[in-house]
Enzyme design. Structure first.
Site, PDB file in Angstrom:
ATOM      1  CG  ASP A 448     -24.162 -13.626 -12.467  1.00 24.99           C
ATOM      2  OD1 ASP A 448     -23.643 -13.703 -13.587  1.00 24.99           O
ATOM      3  OD2 ASP A 448     -24.722 -14.578 -11.903  1.00 24.99           O
ATOM      4  CG  ASP A 513     -23.602 -20.918 -14.568  1.00 26.12           C
ATOM      5  OD1 ASP A 513     -22.894 -20.507 -13.644  1.00 26.12           O
ATOM      6  OD2 ASP A 513     -24.536 -20.254 -15.060  1.00 26.12           O
TER       7      ASP A 513
HETATM    8  C1  GLA Z   1     -25.694 -17.144 -13.229  1.00 22.41           C
HETATM    9  C2  GLA Z   1     -24.445 -17.582 -12.508  1.00 22.41           C
HETATM   10  C3  GLA Z   1     -24.765 -18.647 -11.506  1.00 22.41           C
HETATM   11  C4  GLA Z   1     -25.792 -18.132 -10.526  1.00 22.41           C
HETATM   12  C5  GLA Z   1     -27.015 -17.645 -11.273  1.00 22.41           C
HETATM   13  C6  GLA Z   1     -27.984 -16.960 -10.344  1.00 22.41           C
HETATM   14  O1  GLA Z   1     -26.185 -18.144 -14.050  1.00 22.41           O
HETATM   15  O2  GLA Z   1     -23.484 -18.020 -13.417  1.00 22.41           O
HETATM   16  O3  GLA Z   1     -23.599 -19.062 -10.825  1.00 22.41           O
HETATM   17  O4  GLA Z   1     -25.238 -17.090  -9.769  1.00 22.41           O
HETATM   18  O5  GLA Z   1     -26.682 -16.731 -12.292  1.00 22.41           O
HETATM   19  O6  GLA Z   1     -29.105 -16.524 -11.008  1.00 22.41           O
END
Ligand code: GLA
Length: 712
Positions: A448, A513
């Protein structure tokens, strides 16, 4: 004497005329040329007169990487100087090295002391890549202000433009318009690929659609700052340049050093976006994806723990979820954010990649062993480029973050960016992640990256985004070679890093997301022009949806995610019995159809009356699957007949509705139910030319149809 360089690929050709002095002239990029050109003809076709009051000798404008100062009055794709001198660059004495599918063009500017190299390569499926490099052969540093990776030329008839804007939770939003008659610059200064300026665009003939019109697409494989420039020429044609965007003074090439650009990929399609997508998908599959073991395994159905737990990790609860997931048919259990440091929310612990012993007293092994004993793989979330001020790492090395002395450190999600151009910082992160991977049975990581870069400078105050992007790639490459069996998912607050540069190192992208299927439809449609379905992560999440609060049926949620790298992102223990049974059935269907979904010929149709189509036909035409979803309520009495392309005209197909639960039809006749129940065999030709009379669907619902050939 000019040299003609022509490369012919699957459905596409590029023809260049390389002069003695000046940049290579672009004669053609598009549909494959079938009759070979010769030098003399190419020279005759390249001549352009200038108008009255123009220069006595016209200067070619339709060139690769045009430079300014000597009569090209458009946007220069290469610009720089030596402490204010040598602002003109002019290349001469081209050397061409080529084979059937690639060419390297190199030339010098002896006055400035530069050597430029441009590489072109045609790939299976017809995509063309370009990249450029510049060597400083002088004795003093050369300050490079701009250097594009490559240039695409489109003809005057390509007057419509499609770009992708967006934001967190709403990536890949299509913006359609008329190509401007002047200069259009799309610049990204966020230090990552970004949610709002995807480094790609499409130009096409008026009215181009999913399956009609000529289209030219370009994609820059770069996960940092970028610029895409559209510059219309005086004769109506248009140049599109793409490359890295430099902050002032960011790129200074020392004597003897060089600059190497990212790769820009271009594709041409004679049959709308669908044909363009075929070239881009083939490119991603052949040139980028490097699967552990050399071949893609069936994409494992994944349970991601994020939306079902967020930061609240409880081993026993996670074990129960793993059991419920395995019973559903899930094949990979990915433990998301919250397992390390003291991370109870997003305010702390990034940088401390040790297991949180409060949550996991015996480490991760008991959970991993449980997951493995249930027959699933184990995956883990990491965010290696980041550090929270509230972390042991930051307390020990506050100077390891990107920043410029005297300027504020701007927080985003309470975090700062590690300066990975410092070898000691990169080595430290490598050692920590390497240890996590070495000590545990982990088959995939979700990598990430959750913030834009600000004050992205190094210790001496020089802009560092380009070097940081390269350092991130180097860290990924290093971890990949140390752990070649581990797959990587590229994520940046959802789809903020879903470009080809990332995909050269990853095996999946987390597209957004936002997991609401109605929103996802649009996001997935935009991304699918560039990304093949097997690398696009798509999950069934809870209802009501956590991002939009809309409530949706299990059938609709599953359908929209089904043809991609399918997964689940909810607490499976909390599912109702009916939802649990239905989700398990969808997972079974996905597993049976995934060779088709991930290996066939996909097609989309532009939404019509609130209804979208996504289908895949097998390459041998014996099978197809079509997903029909009704996003909004229809305003016409009846839907148009369903026409399915890609079938064998003469073969007769059995049609079967696969939904495990009754679809939300508004009204279905007995004849329709018979047709969708396999009661009639219909030829491929009739299915395509006449179409199937489908019942109308209620909004936020859909169906999955399978077509199986029963022979002629
Ligand atoms: C980001 C990612 C999510 C999740 C969060 C965790 O927003 O896109 O899918 O993994 O971080 O903090």
């Amino acid at each position: 004497m000019s040299q003609l360089v022509q490369l012919d690929g699957e459905g596409s050709s590029i023809a260049l005329l390389v002069p003695e002095t000046g940049m290579p002239l672009l004669l053609h990029w598009g549909v494959r040329l079938t009759a070979p050109l010769d030098n003399a003809t190419a020279e005759a076709l390249a001549v352009r007169a200038s108008r009255i009051n123009g220069l006595d000798e016209s200067v070619a404008a339709a060139t690769l990487l045009p430079t300014g100062g000597l009569g090209f009055f458009g946007w220069p794709a290469l610009a720089g100087h030596r402490s204010g001198r040598d602002f003109i660059q002019s290349l001469t004495g081209w050397d061409v090295v080529r084979d059937e599918k690639s060419a390297t063009l190199a030339a010098r500017d002896d006055i400035v002391g530069l050597r430029l190299e441009i590489n072109l390569e045609l790939h299976p499926g017809g995509a063309l890549t370009m990249r450029s490099g510049l060597v400083n052969e002088g004795r003093e540093p050369f300050i490079l202000d701009r250097m594009m990776a490559g240039t695409m030329m489109v003809p005057e008839r390509a007057t419509e433009l499609l770009t992708f804007d967006g934001m967190w939770g709403a990536e890949f939003q299509p913006i359609r318009g008329v190509r401007p008659a002047s200069l259009l610059l799309r610049e990204n200064r966020r230090g990552r690929t970004s949610h709002n300026r995807y480094p790609a665009l499409v130009l096409g003939t008026p009215g181009f659609s999913e399956n009609a019109g000529e289209v030219w697409g370009l994609h820059l494989g770069w996960s940092g700052n970028h610029v895409v420039a559209l510059d219309s020429l005086d004769d109506g044609r248009c140049l599109v340049h793409a490359g890295e965007l430099f902050e002032p003074g960011e790129w200074i090439i020392d004597a003897g050093d060089e600059y190497r650009s990212p790769v820009v990929t271009m594709a041409y399609g004679a049959g709308g976006l669908e044909s363009l997508a075929r070239s881009f998908h083939a490119y991603v599959r052949h040139a980028l994806l490097a699967w552990p073991g050399g071949r893609m395994r069936p994409r494992p159905v994944t349970l991601n723990t994020w939306e079902g737990n967020y930061f609240k990790h409880d081993v026993e609860r996670l074990k129960r979820q793993a059991e419920a997931a395995a019973a559903l048919g899930v094949e990979r259990f990915l433990l998301d954010d919250g397992w390390f440091g003291c991370r109870d929310d997003d305010r702390s612990s990034l940088g401390d990649w040790q297991v949180d012993r409060r949550k996991y007293p015996d480490g991760l092994d008991p959970l991993i062993a449980h997951v493995r004993s249930l027959g699933m793989e184990f995956g883990l979330w990491i965010e290696p480029e980041m550090v929270n001020p509230d972390s042991d790492l930051y307390r020990a090395h506050p100077d390891w973050v990107l920043g410029v002395e005297g300027r504020p450190l701007v927080l985003s999600r309470h975090q700062l960016v590690l300066d990975l151009t410092r070898p000691e910082a990169a080595d430290h992160v490598f050692a920590q992640i390497d240890a996590v991977l070495a000590r545990h049975d982990i088959s995939s990581i979700k990598w990430d990256m959750n913030r834009d870069l600000t004050a992205a400078g190094d210790r001496i105050g020089r802009a560092a985004t380009g070097r940081q992007t390269r350092a991130v790639y180097a860290l990924m490459d290093r971890l990949r070679s140390a752990h070649p069996a581990v797959e990587i998912e590229s994520c940046a607050s959802g789809g903020g890093r879903a470009d080809f540069g990332a995909l050269a190192r990853a095996h999946r992208v987390w597209l957004s997301d936002c997991t609401d299927p109605t929103e996802r439809q649009r996001i997935q449609r935009g991304a699918s022009i560039f990304l093949p379905p097997e690398v696009v992560g798509a999950h069934v999440s809870a209802s009501p949806n956590h991002q939009t609060h809309r409530a949706q049926t299990m059938g609709y949620r599953a359908l929209v995610a089904l043809p991609f790298h399918f997964g689940v992102e909810l607490d499976p223990v909390g599912l109702s019995e009916a939802d649990r049974r239905e989700l398990a059935a969808w997972i079974t269907i996905h597993k049976r159809l995934r060779p088709l979904f991930h290996g066939g010929r996909p097609f989309h149709r532009d939404p019509d009356d609130g209804r979208s189509l996504y289908g895949v036909a097998a390459l041998d035409r014996r099978q197809a699957a079509v997903l029909v979803t009704q996003e909004q309520a229809a305003i016409r009495e009846l839907p148009p007949p369903l026409r399915v392309p890609g079938l064998d005209a003469a073969a007769r197909y059995r049609i079967r509705l696969l939904n495990p639960a009754a679809p939300d039809f508004i009204r279905q006749t007995a004849a329709q139910s018979d047709l969708l129940g396999g009661g009639r065999l219909v030829t491929g030709e009739a299915i395509f030319r006449i179409g199937l009379p489908l019942p109308a669907l209620r909004p936020q619902s859909g169906i999955l149809l399978e077509f199986e050939s029963q022979g002629a």
